[in-house]
Design a protein around this motif. Structure first.
Motif, PDB file in Angstrom:
ATOM      1  N   ILE A 111       0.868  -1.171   0.000  1.00 47.60           N
ATOM      2  CA  ILE A 111       0.000   0.000   0.000  1.00 47.60           C
ATOM      3  C   ILE A 111       0.908   1.226   0.000  1.00 47.60           C
ATOM      4  CG2 ILE A 111      -1.705   1.265   1.336  1.00 47.60           C
ATOM      5  CD1 ILE A 111      -2.605  -1.488   2.373  1.00 47.60           C
ATOM      6  N   LEU A 115      -0.616   7.037   0.994  1.00 44.50           N
ATOM      7  CA  LEU A 115      -1.965   6.635   1.413  1.00 44.50           C
ATOM      8  C   LEU A 115      -1.972   6.362   2.913  1.00 44.50           C
ATOM      9  CD1 LEU A 115      -4.820   5.805   0.617  1.00 44.50           C
ATOM     10  CD2 LEU A 115      -3.974   3.578   0.045  1.00 44.50           C
ATOM     11  N   PHE A 119      -4.008   8.261   5.791  1.00 42.95           N
ATOM     12  CA  PHE A 119      -4.884   7.480   6.662  1.00 42.95           C
ATOM     13  C   PHE A 119      -4.627   7.813   8.127  1.00 42.95           C
ATOM     14  CE2 PHE A 119      -5.616   3.732   9.281  1.00 42.95           C
ATOM     15  CZ  PHE A 119      -6.965   3.560   9.066  1.00 42.95           C
ATOM     16  N   ALA A 122      -5.778  11.243   9.028  1.00 46.08           N
ATOM     17  CA  ALA A 122      -7.234  11.290   9.182  1.00 46.08           C
ATOM     18  C   ALA A 122      -7.650  10.665  10.502  1.00 46.08           C
ATOM     19  CB  ALA A 122      -7.913  10.572   8.017  1.00 46.08           C
ATOM     20  N   HIS A 126      -9.412  12.727  13.672  1.00 48.43           N
ATOM     21  CA  HIS A 126     -10.761  12.338  14.069  1.00 48.43           C
ATOM     22  C   HIS A 126     -10.815  11.787  15.495  1.00 48.43           C
ATOM     23  CE1 HIS A 126     -11.603  12.723   9.787  1.00 48.43           C
ATOM     24  NE2 HIS A 126     -12.873  12.760  10.098  1.00 48.43           N
TER      25      HIS A 126
ATOM     26  N   LEU B 307      -6.088   8.853  -5.247  1.00 51.38           N
ATOM     27  CA  LEU B 307      -6.065   9.258  -3.842  1.00 51.38           C
ATOM     28  C   LEU B 307      -6.769  10.599  -3.665  1.00 51.38           C
ATOM     29  CD1 LEU B 307      -5.053   8.279  -1.198  1.00 51.38           C
ATOM     30  CD2 LEU B 307      -2.842   9.277  -1.675  1.00 51.38           C
ATOM     31  N   ASN B 311     -10.091  11.463  -1.514  1.00 49.23           N
ATOM     32  CA  ASN B 311     -10.235  12.545  -0.545  1.00 49.23           C
ATOM     33  C   ASN B 311     -11.470  13.371  -0.847  1.00 49.23           C
ATOM     34  OD1 ASN B 311      -8.030  11.930   0.972  1.00 49.23           O
ATOM     35  ND2 ASN B 311      -6.651  13.351  -0.044  1.00 49.23           N
ATOM     36  N   TYR B 314     -14.889  11.522   0.224  1.00 50.01           N
ATOM     37  CA  TYR B 314     -15.390  11.567   1.604  1.00 50.01           C
ATOM     38  C   TYR B 314     -15.350  12.970   2.177  1.00 50.01           C
ATOM     39  CZ  TYR B 314     -10.969  12.009   4.229  1.00 50.01           C
ATOM     40  OH  TYR B 314      -9.810  12.472   4.781  1.00 50.01           O
ATOM     41  N   THR B 320     -18.250  12.824   5.684  1.00 46.22           N
ATOM     42  CA  THR B 320     -16.931  13.109   6.271  1.00 46.22           C
ATOM     43  C   THR B 320     -16.488  12.076   7.302  1.00 46.22           C
ATOM     44  OG1 THR B 320     -18.141  14.664   7.582  1.00 46.22           O
ATOM     45  CG2 THR B 320     -16.599  15.561   5.953  1.00 46.22           C
ATOM     46  N   PHE B 321     -17.431  11.394   7.943  1.00 41.59           N
ATOM     47  CA  PHE B 321     -17.049  10.434   8.983  1.00 41.59           C
ATOM     48  C   PHE B 321     -16.527   9.129   8.385  1.00 41.59           C
ATOM     49  CE2 PHE B 321     -21.352   9.663   7.805  1.00 41.59           C
ATOM     50  CZ  PHE B 321     -21.453   8.282   7.755  1.00 41.59           C
ATOM     51  N   TYR B 323     -14.115   8.193   6.434  1.00 42.56           N
ATOM     52  CA  TYR B 323     -12.809   8.244   5.772  1.00 42.56           C
ATOM     53  C   TYR B 323     -12.125   6.883   5.755  1.00 42.56           C
ATOM     54  CZ  TYR B 323     -11.172   8.461  10.575  1.00 42.56           C
ATOM     55  OH  TYR B 323     -10.936   8.189  11.892  1.00 42.56           O
ATOM     56  N   VAL B 324     -12.320   6.079   6.828  1.00 45.57           N
ATOM     57  CA  VAL B 324     -11.641   4.785   6.889  1.00 45.57           C
ATOM     58  C   VAL B 324     -12.070   3.895   5.723  1.00 45.57           C
ATOM     59  CG1 VAL B 324     -11.265   2.723   8.262  1.00 45.57           C
ATOM     60  CG2 VAL B 324     -11.436   4.922   9.379  1.00 45.57           C
ATOM     61  N   TYR B 327     -10.450   5.084   2.384  1.00 46.24           N
ATOM     62  CA  TYR B 327      -9.038   4.712   2.315  1.00 46.24           C
ATOM     63  C   TYR B 327      -8.879   3.201   2.184  1.00 46.24           C
ATOM     64  CZ  TYR B 327      -7.510   9.442   3.319  1.00 46.24           C
ATOM     65  OH  TYR B 327      -7.280  10.777   3.236  1.00 46.24           O
ATOM     66  N   ILE B 330      -9.452   2.341  -1.483  1.00 51.74           N
ATOM     67  CA  ILE B 330      -8.313   2.688  -2.343  1.00 51.74           C
ATOM     68  C   ILE B 330      -7.142   1.764  -2.053  1.00 51.74           C
ATOM     69  CG2 ILE B 330      -6.720   4.515  -2.981  1.00 51.74           C
ATOM     70  CD1 ILE B 330      -8.859   6.482  -2.131  1.00 51.74           C
ATOM     71  N   ALA B 331      -6.910   1.506  -0.762  1.00 54.47           N
ATOM     72  CA  ALA B 331      -5.817   0.612  -0.391  1.00 54.47           C
ATOM     73  C   ALA B 331      -6.028  -0.753  -1.019  1.00 54.47           C
ATOM     74  CB  ALA B 331      -5.717   0.490   1.127  1.00 54.47           C
TER      75      ALA B 331
END
Lengths: 373, 357
Positions: A111, A115, A119, A122, A126, B307, B311, B314, B320-321, B323-324, B327, B330-331
């Motif tokens: 990965i 990224l 991550f 973020a 949060h 990527l 962004n 989300y 907005t919450f 994000y995990v 990602y 995409i990962a």
């Protein structure tokens, strides 16, 4: 033929520089390095050294290099720790540990680093606010960064204490090898212990002398109003980068460690076993030193790569060397000069890292011919 | 008084030996097993059992659930994969992505491992990709580069990097091996300088700084300049890999070719390069894998690759919450590409190490 090739390349570079000078002059920007001594008018969000908007450009470049090296050394340290654990797990005779190490490497190596940086950034931004944050071993994880307990010691005594601590580790090692000490290796234990004790005593002394008066030694962050007071705040950007570099770099270093241990000849281990050494002694005295020699050159490459990876700080807004150069270009317009400084900076860092590792490599290389296999 | 020899334990079966030969081993095994099971259970529970999939409930349904919120992917996958590409034309973008996958798979087949065939595959593939994305021919509406984005852009930069970078790497390598000292030294200097700089700084230089140093008619779109920078970086590393491969070819081979009276072109093309490429194959695949991962860095110079589009997916308003999940998605895409390529590389390495060298 040669003259033609070099001449063409030179002509491209010179004409590029001339056109750039012309274009910049058209925008009212003069070339040259005078801008280094003007004040910047902007400030950085993270700095080890004192900084203000009035400081000149050259000081900001110094701050940038210091930040890059600071981030790099933390990232490299944790990546090495993670990598050693993973590498040992992968070379162990335990099937489950091998599986765990392999899953880790396969997952995190495939990965992209940026990224992972995004991550973790973020995730950190949060986290709960300081009011609702959980405390964990005296440290508090909040969306404004990590608050950790700090020593109530001034900056200079702290730096001196860190130096003394490094000395306490290096001095015994040096005494064990150096030819200046006219004693056989076996009788050096006393000197080594003395040096270690002296180093540790110096650390304590610096800490006690540099302590802020009328304050407890350890400053633990506590909640006051809406925010946390005391302790040391590790910014979100810095922690996200260190976590990402440690996890991603750890996967690569794990593979290097594994390769190093695989390169140790079976015969060496069998010889050690037949001498009747205990497993721990075999590891410390035979396997580890031989493996270290095998992995050092590759490790040096990986370290150079990881130092270069700190430039990803710009993705989350950590003011490393590259970000400061980019900002300087935006604000001053001194494009070519700033790029030149960037190149010179990274060349210096990489070359000195390579030189240090070459030196270590030469120092620990086995002399003479070894029978391998 | 007789001293009895210590009795040797009988050799335990293989699995037992590696799982619980000694008490310490058994404890380590159990701990690792516990970690594995714990992580796997947590992940599965989050990603499957207590996750929300459909979009019917909207963001509100997600916030109530304990697990992953895949609704954000169901709602936004078009942005992540295709970026700002016009909605009605996104099938073209998808087809273009497929083209890239096909040429990658084709170039992994030994049938295509001759210089001419592999070059044909890549040039045809890249032309097809470009025609599909850009349009303007065969009745397809024209779509400018500024609207390209998402996975399609990531793949495009990857293909272009390899397509420009590989021939460039060959040139750099041959120039560096030149007998003429000035040529080999200058080329060596270029290669080493590029290699010691971070990729981000090279991309930044090409995207932002280069326009100052170029006359107006040479500047071109930012996308193409970034691709050039990325190709230059790739070729500097690849040139060293090929050089390493060439050094692995016995010196007698070149001398024999010289004695036969072969020309420089014949010596390089028929004797040296084929053998050098076979030596350098594992490292070359590794370099392709790395450069695929590093296409993600173009987000720094403001290109809208996968990527960046993630962004954006989300970052706006209601999601907005989540994000995990974005990602993770995409990962996963990167993981599929990179993992299969690197497994293929490992397979090749095993295969070539058995055969004669």
């Amino acid at each position: 033929m040669q003259a033609l090739y070099v001449g063409t390349l030179g002509a491209i570079v010179i004409s590029g520089a001339l056109i750039a000078r012309q274009n910049l002059a058209a925008q009212g920007i003069t070339s040259g390095f005078d801008f280094l001594f003007k004040s910047t008018g902007w400030d950085v969000n993270f700095s080890l050294l004192p900084s203000s908007a009035n400081d000149p450009y050259w000081w900001f470049f110094v701050i940038g290099i210091a930040n890059t090296l600071f981030l790099g050394s933390f990232g490299l340290f944790f990546a090495t720790v993670v990598g050693t654990i993973i590498g040992l797990a992968r070379t162990s005779s335990n099937l489950m540990a091998q599986l765990l190490g392999r899953a880790y490497v396969d997952f995190f190596r495939n990965i992209p680093l940026i990224l992972q940086v995004f991550f973790w950034y973020a995730v950190i931004t949060h986290l709960p606010t300081p009011r609702n944050a959980q405390e964990f071993l005296g440290a508090t994880l909040t969306n404004r960064g990590f608050y950790v307990p700090a020593l109530n010691v001034g900056a200079w005594p702290l730096a001196a204490a860190v130096l003394a601590a490094i000395g306490a580790i290096v001095a015994p090692l040096w005494l064990g090898r150096t030819a200046y000490l006219d004693r056989p290796v076996g009788e050096r234990r006393t000197f080594q212990l003395l040096a270690l004790a002296a180093g540790l005593a110096l650390v304590l002394l610096f800490l006690l002398v540099g302590r802020a008066p009328n304050a407890p030694m350890l400053d633990i962050p506590t909640l006051q109003g809406l925010n946390l007071r005391g302790g040391l705040r590790v910014s979100s950007e810095f922690s996200a980068l260190v976590i990402a570099i440690a996890i991603y770099g750890g996967a690569y270093i794990g593979e290097i460690v594994r390769g190093g241990f695989k390169a140790v000849g079976r015969g060496q281990l069998e010889a050690a076993q037949s001498l009747g050494l205990a497993p721990l002694k075999i590891f410390v005295l035979v396997r580890l030193p031989l493996a270290l020699r095998a992995m050092l050159p590759i490790l040096a490459n990986q370290y150079v790569w990881l130092i270069k990876a700190t430039t990803m700080g710009i993705a989350v807004g950590f003011s490393d060397f590259f970000m400061i150069v980019a900002l300087a270009i935006n604000h001053s317009g001194q494009t070519l000069e700033a790029i030149g400084i960037l190149m010179a900076g990274f060349l210096t860092i990489n070359l000195s890292l390579a030189a240090i590792f070459n030196r270590i490599n030469k120092a620990i290389a086995l002399k003479g011919n070894q029978l391998r296999g | 008084m007789a001293i009895s020899a210590p009795s040797y334990p009988e050799k335990p079966p293989a699995l037992e030996l590696r799982f619980s030969a000694t008490p310490v081993q058994a404890v380590v095994s159990l701990c690792c097993l516990a970690i594995l099971v714990f992580v796997a259970w947590k992940l599965l529970n989050w990603a499957v059992f207590s996750a929300v999939f459909g979009t019917s409930g909207g963001p509100a349904a997600c916030k109530a659930a304990a697990g992953a919120c895949w609704s954000v992917i169901t709602a936004r996958w078009r942005i992540i994969l295709f970026g700002l590409y016009p909605y009605d034309e996104q099938w073209r973008s998808a087809l273009a992505c497929l083209t890239v996958v096909v040429i990658t798979v084709l170039s992994c087949m030994p049938t295509f491992w001759t210089g001419r065939r592999i070059a044909t595959v890549w040039v045809v593939g890249a032309t097809l990709y470009y025609g599909l994305m850009k349009g303007g021919i065969l009745g397809l509406p024209r779509v400018g580069e500024e609207a390209w984005g998402g996975l399609a852009l990531t793949l495009f930069i990857f293909v272009a990097t390899c397509l420009i970078g590989f021939p460039l790497a060959l040139c750099l390598c041959l120039l560096r091996r030149s007998k003429l000292p000035w040529i080999s030294r200058t080329t060596g200097l270029i290669i080493d300088t590029v290699r010691s700089l971070p990729l981000i700084s090279i991309l930044f230089t090409f995207a932002v700084v280069l326009p100052f140093a170029l006359p107006q008619w040479l500047q071109g779109d930012k996308l193409y300049r970034v691709m050039l920078g990325s190709a230059l970086f790739f070729s500097a590393y690849q040139a060293e890999i090929i050089r390493g491969g060439m050094q692995g070819v016995p010196a007698g081979q070149e001398e024999a070719a010289l004695a036969l009276g072969l020309s420089y072109r014949q010596r390089i093309g028929h004797i040296l390069l084929p053998q050098a490429m076979r030596n350098a194959l594992p490292a070359t695949i590794n370099q392709f894998v790395i450069s695929f991962k590093e296409t993600s860095l173009v987000i720094i110079v403001g290109l809208f690759e996968i990527l960046a589009s993630g962004n954006a997916a989300y970052g706006t308003g209601e999601w907005t919450f989540a994000y995990v999940e974005v990602y993770a998605f995409i990962a996963f895409i990167y993981f599929v590409f990179v993992f299969s390529l690197s497994r293929y590389g490992a397979y090749l390495e095993r295969r070539t190490s058995i055969g004669p060298r």
